[in-house]
Design a protein around this motif. Structure first.
Motif, PDB file in Angstrom:
ATOM      1  N   VAL A  88       0.938  -0.951  -0.009  1.00 42.58           N
ATOM      2  CA  VAL A  88      -0.006  -0.113   0.030  1.00 42.58           C
ATOM      3  C   VAL A  88       0.615   1.210  -0.087  1.00 42.58           C
ATOM      4  O   VAL A  88       1.598   1.435   0.881  1.00 42.58           O
ATOM      5  CB  VAL A  88      -0.837  -0.010   1.176  1.00 42.58           C
ATOM      6  N   VAL A  89       0.801   2.195  -1.013  1.00 42.53           N
ATOM      7  CA  VAL A  89       1.360   3.422  -1.161  1.00 42.53           C
ATOM      8  C   VAL A  89       0.596   4.577  -0.469  1.00 42.53           C
ATOM      9  O   VAL A  89      -0.703   4.497  -1.114  1.00 42.53           O
ATOM     10  CB  VAL A  89       1.938   3.846  -2.291  1.00 42.53           C
ATOM     11  N   LEU A  90       0.828   5.205   0.636  1.00 40.34           N
ATOM     12  CA  LEU A  90      -0.138   6.321   1.137  1.00 40.34           C
ATOM     13  C   LEU A  90       0.829   7.618   0.758  1.00 40.34           C
ATOM     14  O   LEU A  90       1.900   7.728   1.088  1.00 40.34           O
ATOM     15  CB  LEU A  90      -0.128   5.998   2.771  1.00 40.34           C
ATOM     16  N   ASN A  91      -0.055   8.534   0.158  1.00 48.39           N
ATOM     17  CA  ASN A  91       0.529   9.822  -0.423  1.00 48.39           C
ATOM     18  C   ASN A  91      -0.131  11.045   0.270  1.00 48.39           C
ATOM     19  O   ASN A  91      -1.486  10.834   0.105  1.00 48.39           O
ATOM     20  CB  ASN A  91       0.762   9.806  -2.123  1.00 48.39           C
ATOM     21  N   PHE A 121      -2.637   1.954  -4.095  1.00 45.34           N
ATOM     22  CA  PHE A 121      -2.420   3.622  -4.010  1.00 45.34           C
ATOM     23  C   PHE A 121      -3.329   4.171  -3.114  1.00 45.34           C
ATOM     24  O   PHE A 121      -4.730   3.985  -3.641  1.00 45.34           O
ATOM     25  CB  PHE A 121      -2.053   4.377  -5.122  1.00 45.34           C
ATOM     26  N   VAL A 122      -3.234   4.817  -1.961  1.00 45.67           N
ATOM     27  CA  VAL A 122      -4.482   5.543  -1.219  1.00 45.67           C
ATOM     28  C   VAL A 122      -3.819   7.266  -1.042  1.00 45.67           C
ATOM     29  O   VAL A 122      -2.703   6.992  -0.496  1.00 45.67           O
ATOM     30  CB  VAL A 122      -4.641   4.878  -0.052  1.00 45.67           C
ATOM     31  N   GLY A 123      -4.549   8.009  -1.379  1.00 43.95           N
ATOM     32  CA  GLY A 123      -4.092   9.449  -1.249  1.00 43.95           C
ATOM     33  C   GLY A 123      -4.777   9.830   0.343  1.00 43.95           C
ATOM     34  O   GLY A 123      -5.551   9.066   0.486  1.00 43.95           O
ATOM     35  N   ILE A 124      -4.047  10.871   0.847  1.00 44.18           N
ATOM     36  CA  ILE A 124      -4.469  11.449   2.162  1.00 44.18           C
ATOM     37  C   ILE A 124      -4.320  12.868   1.875  1.00 44.18           C
ATOM     38  O   ILE A 124      -3.467  13.549   1.736  1.00 44.18           O
ATOM     39  CB  ILE A 124      -3.606  11.093   3.341  1.00 44.18           C
ATOM     40  N   ASN A 125      -5.610  13.373   1.370  1.00 40.78           N
ATOM     41  CA  ASN A 125      -5.751  14.765   1.006  1.00 40.78           C
ATOM     42  C   ASN A 125      -5.848  15.606   2.202  1.00 40.78           C
ATOM     43  O   ASN A 125      -6.937  15.582   2.890  1.00 40.78           O
ATOM     44  CB  ASN A 125      -7.015  14.890  -0.088  1.00 40.78           C
ATOM     45  N   THR A 126      -5.132  16.718   2.367  1.00 42.26           N
ATOM     46  CA  THR A 126      -5.286  17.357   3.739  1.00 42.26           C
ATOM     47  C   THR A 126      -5.059  18.950   3.250  1.00 42.26           C
ATOM     48  O   THR A 126      -4.596  19.320   2.298  1.00 42.26           O
ATOM     49  CB  THR A 126      -4.049  17.037   4.311  1.00 42.26           C
ATOM     50  N   ARG A 127      -5.654  19.927   4.177  1.00 39.48           N
ATOM     51  CA  ARG A 127      -5.471  21.219   4.118  1.00 39.48           C
ATOM     52  C   ARG A 127      -6.292  21.941   2.479  1.00 39.48           C
ATOM     53  O   ARG A 127      -6.166  23.042   2.488  1.00 39.48           O
ATOM     54  CB  ARG A 127      -4.276  21.729   4.116  1.00 39.48           C
ATOM     55  N   ASP A 128      -7.394  21.156   2.528  1.00 43.46           N
ATOM     56  CA  ASP A 128      -8.071  21.498   1.128  1.00 43.46           C
ATOM     57  C   ASP A 128      -9.379  21.909   1.999  1.00 43.46           C
ATOM     58  O   ASP A 128      -9.941  20.855   2.487  1.00 43.46           O
ATOM     59  CB  ASP A 128      -8.259  20.466   0.153  1.00 43.46           C
TER      60      ASP A 128
END
Length: 206
Positions: A88-91, A121-128
């Motif tokens: 798992v790739v966490l970005n 792949f799983v992104g972690i979107n932040t500060r939006d």
């Protein structure tokens, strides 16, 4: 005398309220947009950082992530624990972050190419503060994999155990082995070559 005590008690109560908030705010502070950061999260991490800025942990010393779950930008529920058995790739990224934009096409390409090899792949979107710019980012850069929506950084703070290789900048990339344990980290924007250097050794692990 009594008139002097009441304000002091009110002040004490305010102090007790403010201190936990300060602690949470400090914990959520990440170096913005590719400014790097210091390796490690405190304690004995047993990791090695190579000259390319990628930190790795030997299999025997890896720690599992805490619970990383919630709603994606598309409004679906996702729990990283359900991906156990995959690499798992966490970005960690934000639509406002220029280095995140620079690396996004590489992540989209590698995600598609490595999916048949058991990589998720799983992104972690932040500060939006709202989802609109983040959704536009995904469309513009062809990002087909899901991203958890984490505007306040709650998942970033709670999802990684103390002393582990944890996110300390935006962007950050954390790679988990097939057992859900933290195996590698980068605190900078990655091109395809560097991203594959993080992933390929874990694909090869049996």
């Amino acid at each position: 005398m009594n008139s002097g005590r009441a304000p002091r008690r009110r002040s004490d109560r305010r102090l007790r309220t403010v201190l936990p908030l300060v602690a949470v705010t400090s914990a959520m502070t990440l170096s913005a947009c590719g400014s790097g950061g210091q390796s490690g999260g405190g304690g004995d991490t047993n990791f090695v950082t190579n000259t390319g800025g990628i930190s790795t942990v030997a299999a025997a010393d890896r720690q599992p992530v805490n619970k990383i779950a919630g709603e994606t930008l598309e409004g679906e529920q996702l729990d990283v624990a359900d991906l156990k058995g995959k690499v798992v790739v966490l970005n960690v990224w934000g639509s406002w972050c220029p280095p995140c934009r620079a690396e996004a096409p590489h992540f989209a390409k590698v995600a598609k190419e490595t999916e048949p090899q058991g990589v998720a792949f799983v992104g972690i979107n932040t500060r939006d503060p709202n989802k609109g710019p983040a959704l536009s980012f995904e469309k513009d850069y062809g990002v087909a994999y899901p991203s958890l929506y984490d505007p306040t950084g709650k998942l970033i703070v709670s999802g990684f155990p103390k002393g582990s290789l944890n996110p300390q900048s935006i962007p950050s990339t954390i790679v988990l082995d097939r057992e859900g344990k933290i195996a590698a980290r980068s605190l900078m924007a990655l091109n395809e070559e560097k991203l594959r250097k993080m992933i390929d050794p874990l694909i090869a692990e049996k």
